[in-house]
Design a protein around this motif. Structure first.
Motif, PDB file in Angstrom:
ATOM      1  N   LEU A  58       0.829  -1.202   0.000  1.00 19.12           N
ATOM      2  CA  LEU A  58       0.000   0.000   0.000  1.00 19.12           C
ATOM      3  C   LEU A  58       0.867   1.257   0.000  1.00 19.12           C
ATOM      4  N   LEU A  59       1.950   1.239   0.756  1.00 20.93           N
ATOM      5  CA  LEU A  59       2.814   2.410   0.857  1.00 20.93           C
ATOM      6  C   LEU A  59       3.569   2.696  -0.448  1.00 20.93           C
ATOM      7  N   THR A  60       3.795   1.691  -1.242  1.00 17.48           N
ATOM      8  CA  THR A  60       4.481   1.901  -2.529  1.00 17.48           C
ATOM      9  C   THR A  60       3.506   2.221  -3.659  1.00 17.48           C
ATOM     10  N   GLN A  68      -7.706   4.530   2.321  1.00 14.60           N
ATOM     11  CA  GLN A  68      -7.013   3.238   2.350  1.00 14.60           C
ATOM     12  C   GLN A  68      -5.864   3.264   3.351  1.00 14.60           C
ATOM     13  N   LEU A  69      -5.105   4.344   3.353  1.00 14.43           N
ATOM     14  CA  LEU A  69      -3.974   4.461   4.285  1.00 14.43           C
ATOM     15  C   LEU A  69      -4.461   4.534   5.734  1.00 14.43           C
ATOM     16  N   ARG A  70      -5.539   5.282   5.962  1.00 18.21           N
ATOM     17  CA  ARG A  70      -6.098   5.395   7.310  1.00 18.21           C
ATOM     18  C   ARG A  70      -6.605   4.035   7.803  1.00 18.21           C
ATOM     19  N   TYR A  71      -7.275   3.309   6.926  1.00 20.18           N
ATOM     20  CA  TYR A  71      -7.765   1.975   7.277  1.00 20.18           C
ATOM     21  C   TYR A  71      -6.588   1.041   7.601  1.00 20.18           C
ATOM     22  N   GLY A  72      -5.549   1.073   6.763  1.00 17.18           N
ATOM     23  CA  GLY A  72      -4.367   0.251   7.009  1.00 17.18           C
ATOM     24  C   GLY A  72      -3.698   0.615   8.327  1.00 17.18           C
TER      25      GLY A  72
END
Length: 104
Positions: A58-60, A68-72
């Motif tokens: 996800l980070l790449t 999506q980042l907040r959920y992760g």
């Protein structure tokens, strides 16, 4: 984990009690609930590894959304809390073994 000395220790379990407080098991290191706790820890650690792989992907991904980042990040927080509890539980049991060894 079998305690060769037959000494009962309080084991921090990998789940909360019904009131959200830490849950402990008085055990000699063997038994049904101990095996369930060992299995649950194994599952939690496996899930943490899989989540790390997913977060790396996800980070790449330059197209990842803030949702999506907040959920992760929320899932990582939950996973880190589980892993911290496992580390505390295992650390306490190691210290208990050292104390037992000192008594011999």
């Amino acid at each position: 984990m079998t305690n060769p000395h037959g000494v009962h220790i309080a084991r921090l379990l990998p789940w909360d009690g019904s009131d959200g407080q830490p849950c402990f098991l008085l055990t000699d290191g063997d038994g049904y609930l101990t095996r369930i706790a060992d299995n649950m820890e194994s599952v939690q650690l496996g899930m943490a590894g899989e989540l790390l792989d997913h977060i790396d992907d996800l980070l790449t991904d330059l197209g990842a959304t803030s949702d999506q980042l907040r959920y992760g990040l929320a899932r990582m927080s939950e996973s880190l809390r589980d892993v911290k509890r496992i580390a505390e539980s295992r650390g306490a049991r190691l210290l208990g073994s050292a104390v037992d060894d000192d008594r011999r």
